[in-house]
Design a protein around this motif. Structure first.
Motif: not given
Lengths: 257, 285
Positions: A61, A65, A68-69, A131, A135, A221-222, A226
């Protein structure tokens, strides 16, 4: 026509075979070794005991993420810059400087991006190990790939397409956005996927900017820390004696796919 | 100018801004270290002692390690990569080459940490057995793994350079009665020389900047290695291993950024030379 080769030419072909065989054998070997460690539980369960038992769900996951970011940032900026360079940039010294910057950005080692991300996003902007920091750092690292792919794809669209559109009364922007860009779509997509595969596999950047080794919950959340697959593999392989071997081998299986 | 066009212009200049920002930011973090440093011992000294008092930060060992491993990767990888590119561009039928090229492109997607893991579990034990060493985690093993990792870069760029040679060159050579072998080595490869040199330089840049593989495989000894068969720690591995443990604005933190700046400068120089080789060729033709 059938090709025939002389002896020295066959030697050349042999080197090609070797060069192809080495990486392919590596991938094959990993998948064979990984087969023993892969199970549904391994994919969908939380890690227990510092990852020695249980699954790797948070790492999967976390990596999703991250991707995605990264996409969220790199896609608009990278495609935008690519469009600018291919369609609107005047031929002057500043544009030349921009091209040089792009080439050099592509050559910067990922650990230097990591250093920058650590000093800038993690410490100076106060995003912490998160994250968000990771990212953004990955987005900067993959930016040259997306820009170059977009620019090359647009260069591949014949000028006559745009001229036809202009002749019909379209503005310059309309000619680019409704004619050239749709034609270049597949090139842009390929470049973006290449960038994402690099972001998914990168370890040096996230190791500096926020990956955690053992965090048996999903990021909320960001701003959270992680787990991520490549970092998990690194730590499992180097810092954890007693990690069951087949569990480690299963990891690169996911990293590759 | 419509606002969309303004937006893409901004995006374009973001790239320029970011490149400058990365350099300036890393340099700014390194500056406090260089300000204190009065001589060149940072580059010529062998001691990296971050926790002793006073701490000492000297990076010769890491630079030598980087140099050794990169050289090894290039010396092993280059013949393999360039000869493969010649096969792809000149010997194989077009349809076959196209397929094989896409296989090479696929291998670019293998993450470096996976190569590092293979180096750790497969290559290092193998090297230890063959050369009868105490540990296989040496510069030699890391260089071997890196030589495979730089192949896609080398092959695709050299292949591109070879294919860019005008068909007429080869035809003229054949018309003079030359064999294919002669044509390849006397005409096509010399004509593609600058592109091939650029490919080697870019592969070198990649090898210098590679982090995870060397962090996992090279062994991690902090002193200057006497030979490539010893454990060592290249400059990338040093940064990755220590930066998150260094307290912000500590001497170690600034010293690591100084090391990062040196790494940045080296890769920048290698890439700039590669770009100059390509541009110079275009100017001459």
């Amino acid at each position: 026509m059938r090709q025939s080769y002389t002896l020295p030419e066959m030697f050349l072909l042999g080197t090609l075979g070797l060069a192809l065989l080495l990486p392919l054998a590596a991938v094959l070997y990993i998948f064979i070794r990984a087969a023993a460690g892969i199970s549904l539980e391994f994919i969908f369960a939380m890690p227990v005991q510092r990852g020695i038992t249980g699954g790797i769900l948070p790492a999967i996951v976390g990596t999703l993420w991250l991707l995605f970011g990264t996409t969220l940032v790199v896609l608009p900026v990278g495609v935008g810059a690519g469009i600018y360079l291919a369609e609107f940039a005047p031929r002057n010294r500043l544009t030349h400087l921009l091209e040089m910057a792009l080439i050099n950005l592509a050559g910067v080692p990922s650990v230097v991006f990591g250093l920058f991300g650590y000093a800038f996003f993690v410490l100076t902007l106060g995003f912490g190990s998160s994250l968000l920091s990771a990212s953004l750092t990955l987005a900067i690292m993959t930016l040259p790939l997306v820009v170059t792919a977009t620019r090359e794809a647009l260069h591949g669209v014949p000028v006559s397409f745009r001229e036809a559109s202009l002749a019909l009364g379209a503005t310059r922007w309309q000619a680019v956005s409704t004619v050239a860009l749709p034609c270049a779509r597949s090139g842009v997509l390929t470049g973006t996927l290449l960038a994402l595969s690099r972001a998914a596999g990168d370890t040096a950047c996230i190791l500096i900017t926020g990956a955690a080794f053992f965090l048996p919950r999903l990021p909320t959340s960001f701003m959270s820390r992680f787990m991520a697959l490549p970092y998990h593999l690194y730590i499992s392989a180097t810092q954890l004696p007693g990690m069951p071997v087949e569990r480690i081998w299963a990891l690169p299986g996911y990293c590759c796919s | 100018m419509p606002y969309q066009q303004k937006l893409v212009t901004v995006a374009g200049y973001t790239v320029l801004l970011l490149t400058a920002a990365i350099f300036l930011f890393v340099a700014a973090q390194a500056w406090p270290f260089f300000r204190e440093q009065v001589d060149l011992s940072f580059f010529t000294g062998d001691r990296w002692l971050p926790v002793s008092s006073p701490p000492t930060f000297q990076i010769k060992g890491f630079l030598v390690s980087s140099l050794m491993i990169t050289t090894m990767a290039i010396v092993v990888g280059c013949p393999l990569g360039i000869l493969s590119a010649v096969s792809l561009a000149e010997l194989l039928p077009r349809q076959v080459s196209v397929r094989l090229r896409s296989v090479f492109e696929m291998t670019v997607g293998i993450p470096s940490v996976v190569f590092g893991f293979l180096g750790l579990t497969v290559v290092a034990p193998f090297v230890a057995r063959v050369f009868n060493l105490n540990t296989g985690l040496t510069g030699f093993s890391a260089g071997l793994v890196l030589s495979v990792m730089v192949l896609p870069t080398l092959v695709s760029l050299a292949d591109e350079a070879l294919r860019a040679v005008p068909r007429e060159y080869a035809e003229a050579s054949y018309a003079l009665g030359a064999t294919r072998w002669q044509t390849i080595w006397r005409v096509i490869v010399p004509a593609a020389r600058s592109g091939i040199i650029a490919a080697v330089l870019l592969a070198m840049g990649r090898a210098i900047g590679e982090t995870m593989t060397v962090l996992m495989v090279a062994g991690g000894r902090l002193t200057t290695p006497g030979s490539i068969f010893e454990p060592m720690r290249p400059i990338t591995a040093l940064i990755a291993a220590e930066v998150t443990n260094a307290a912000r604005h500590s001497e170690q933190y600034h010293a690591l950024f100084a090391a990062g700046l040196v790494l940045f400068a080296i890769t920048f120089a290698v890439n700039a030379i590669a770009a100059a080789v390509i541009v110079g060729k275009k100017g001459a033709a």
